[in-house]
Every structure is written in structure tokens, then in C-alpha cells.
Design an enzyme around this catalytic site. Structure first.
Site, mmCIF file in Angstrom:
data_model
loop_
_atom_site.group_PDB
_atom_site.id
_atom_site.type_symbol
_atom_site.label_atom_id
_atom_site.label_comp_id
_atom_site.label_asym_id
_atom_site.label_seq_id
_atom_site.Cartn_x
_atom_site.Cartn_y
_atom_site.Cartn_z
ATOM 1 C CB CYS A 96 -0.957 -0.022 1.189
ATOM 2 S SG CYS A 96 -1.972 -1.514 1.237
ATOM 3 C CG HIS A 98 -3.767 2.716 1.327
ATOM 4 N ND1 HIS A 98 -4.103 2.122 0.127
ATOM 5 C CD2 HIS A 98 -3.956 1.776 2.285
ATOM 6 C CE1 HIS A 98 -4.479 0.876 0.344
ATOM 7 N NE2 HIS A 98 -4.399 0.634 1.650
ATOM 8 C CG ASN A 122 -7.122 -1.753 0.524
ATOM 9 O OD1 ASN A 122 -6.276 -1.531 -0.325
ATOM 10 N ND2 ASN A 122 -6.806 -1.928 1.804
#
Length: 309
Positions: A114, A237, A268
């Protein structure tokens, strides 16, 4: 000065209804949208490999930028921890061949999750400026559908598959400013793959994000001699709605709505979440300065300022 010239993406049309998933785990709509943040999770086709997602994103980039020619590409970086097959050879080499790029291309992978996009743009900038290269492609593609257990309530409602391609070169509309990075490998057990299956300790990851990211952004602004009101938007993020909301509240120095939240139809997407935000909300905006921050697997984090020259 090497900067960001254009961003394109590929988000699979097929996927999973997250409300249906939530019902299986006795989670209602309020939880799905308020905490998870995603009503739909895109999923790659079973026949698609990570490199195929990369190719789709790059082809979209070429379609959007007719002046960018395949033969002009001289470097290619793929940010992924879920590459093709067993991960050998490196996915960037496979992408080079599938795209029909010239063989003089320098191509390699970066194994980060990430935080990978923030690391990736600076790695590419430094590599290109050190070697005199002109046109680079930074690709993110980390299909967690390969490793997530559909029966794991802690992970299966979170992750969506996607890929992005960022064209980096000179005369760019967005340049890279001050950056900061960090690593804490003692947190490795909280996000890991064992025997091909992904494990996440959600509470530990949430606590890590809340403790680290707001403070990191403050440090970045201080070292950049900037105040929060000089930042037009914060693109962090998209780990979950709960994480974005909590970081925004903890940051305090900027209105919560400056922290862009946009994951309802994507989930995500790991290293693709920040470039997806930049593509949709920043590249064509009249904003002058944005802050980005990626954080997760490692534990690893990176934050940076992007600005218009």
C-alpha cells in the site's frame, strides 16, 4: 525535472456485491459503507494474470495520450507483491513483452504493497534522472483476489482488483516535492501471506495507521515549510472508510473533507488506490498542491507533496 504527466487505470467490470458478502457475515449496509466503504469489489477474470491487468492500464494510457509512443518508452516499473505465477521472472519483463515495448527498456519490479506508489514515483524519478531516461511507465497491480480467503470476514470485504499506469517524464503538469518514508518490520506479522493465503490483523493495522499517518503528514508539512491550509487535498491510501475517516479526524489541522474518500466501487486496491484518486480527482483539477500518503504491508509508509510548477 521528472514528474507525473498522465495517469490511466483498469478496473475490471466484473466483481462482487459487497452487500451480499456482508449479509453472509451478518454485517448490514451501515457497516459496509460506514466502516468498509465499498459496495462493490472489482475482480479480475480467473484467466487474467497480474501482467494482463498491467497491459490493460498501459493501453488505456496510450489511448489517452496519442503523443506517447511505445517506442519512446525507456523504463518500466511494476509495483506488485502478487506477480505472475510464482513471481519469477519479474512481472515487468512479462509486461514489456506483452506490450511490444522495445528491448532497450529497463524493466523491474518493486515489491511493496500500500505504500508502493509513493515509493515507486520517487524510485522512478531518481532512476530516470540518474540515467538520462525520458519516458517511464510506473504500473501498480496487486490483485488480492489471488490470496484472499473468501471465508475470511476480516479481509474478503475489503479488497478490489485494479491496475494503474503513470507516465513520468519531463514538462509534467505535476512535480514531486518533499517526501518522507518509514519502515517497521516488527509489524510484519500483522499483514502477511502464509501458504498462499493472506492474513491481516485489522485492529493492529488500524492502530498503526492512526498512530503513524497523521504525525507523518505533520512532519512532512513542517519539513516542507507548508501549513495545512496550503494543501488543496490529501490523497491517502484507501485502506477502508474507517481508516480514512479516522486519519482525517486525527490530523485536525485541515477540514475532514480535504481527505478524499472514494472507494465505493473499487474497495482497497492496495498500491493502486492513490493513483486512482490522482487520476480521478487531481490530474485535471485546478489545485496547486496535494499531499499523498501510503501505508500498510511491511509495515511500510511513505508520504509526499505533489505540486504544479
Amino acid at each position: 525535472m521528472i514528474g507525473i504527466k498522465s495517469i490511466a487505470s483498469y478496473v475490471p467490470a466484473d466483481g462482487i456485491d459487497n452487500y451480499a458478502q456482508g449479509a453472509k457475515f451478518a454485517k448490514d449496509e451501515e457497516f459496509i459503507i460506514g466502516k468498509i466503504g465499498s459496495a462493490f469489489l472489482p475482480r479480475k477474470d480467473a484467466a487474467q494474470e497480474t501482467s494482463d491487468l498491467c497491459v490493460e492500464a498501459v493501453n488505456a494510457l496510450f489511448a489517452n495520450n496519442p503523443d506517447l509512443k511505445r517506442e519512446s518508452i525507456d523504463t518500466l516499473i511494476v509495483v506488485t507483491q502478487n506477480g505472475d505465477e510464482e513471481g519469477l521472472p519479474h512481472t515487468a519483463a512479462i509486461v514489456q513483452d506483452k506490450l511490444g515495448l522495445p528491448t532497450h527498456v529497463a524493466a523491474f519490479d518493486i515489491s511493496l504493497g500500500c505504500s508502493g506508489y509513493v515509493y515507486g514515483i520517487y524510485a522512478m524519478k531518481g532512476f530516470m534522472e540518474a540515467t538520462g531516461l525520458k519516458n517511464g511507465l510506473l504500473i501498480t497491480a496487486d490483485p488480492y483476489s489471488k490470496i484472499v480467503d473468501p471465508e475470511d470476514r476480516n479481509t474478503t470485504m475489503l479488497f478490489g482488483d485494479a491496475a494503474t499506469a503513470t507516465w513520468m517524464g519531463e514538462d509534467a503538469p505535476w512535480l514531486l516535492g518533499k517526501s518522507k518514508f518509514g519502515t517497521d518490520g516488527s509489524g510484519a506479522p500483522h499483514l502477511k501471506v502464509s501458504d498462499g493465503v493472506f492474513f491481516m490483523n485489522g485492529r493492529q493495522v488500524f492502530n498503526f495507521a492512526l498512530l503513524k499517518v497523521p504525525a507523518h503528514l505533520h512532519e512532512l508539512l513542517n519539513e516542507s515549510d507548508l501549513k495545512a491550509d496550503e494543501i488543496d487535498a490529501f490523497c491517502i491510501h484507501q485502506g477502508s472508510a474507517a481508516i480514512v475517516d479516522a486519519v482525517a479526524r486525527r490530523f485536525e489541522d485541515a477540514p475532514v473533507d480535504k481527505f478524499i474518500k472514494d472507494m465505493v466501487e473499487t474497495g482497497n486496491t492496495v498500491s493502486s488506490s492513490i493513483p486512482l484518486l490522482l487520476e480521478k480527482h487531481v490530474m485535471d483539477a485546478t489545485w496547486k498542491r496535494v499531499a499523498i500518503s501510503g501505508f500498510g504491508v511491511g509495515l511500510s509508509w511513505g508520504s509526499a507533496i505533489l505540486y504544479r510548477p
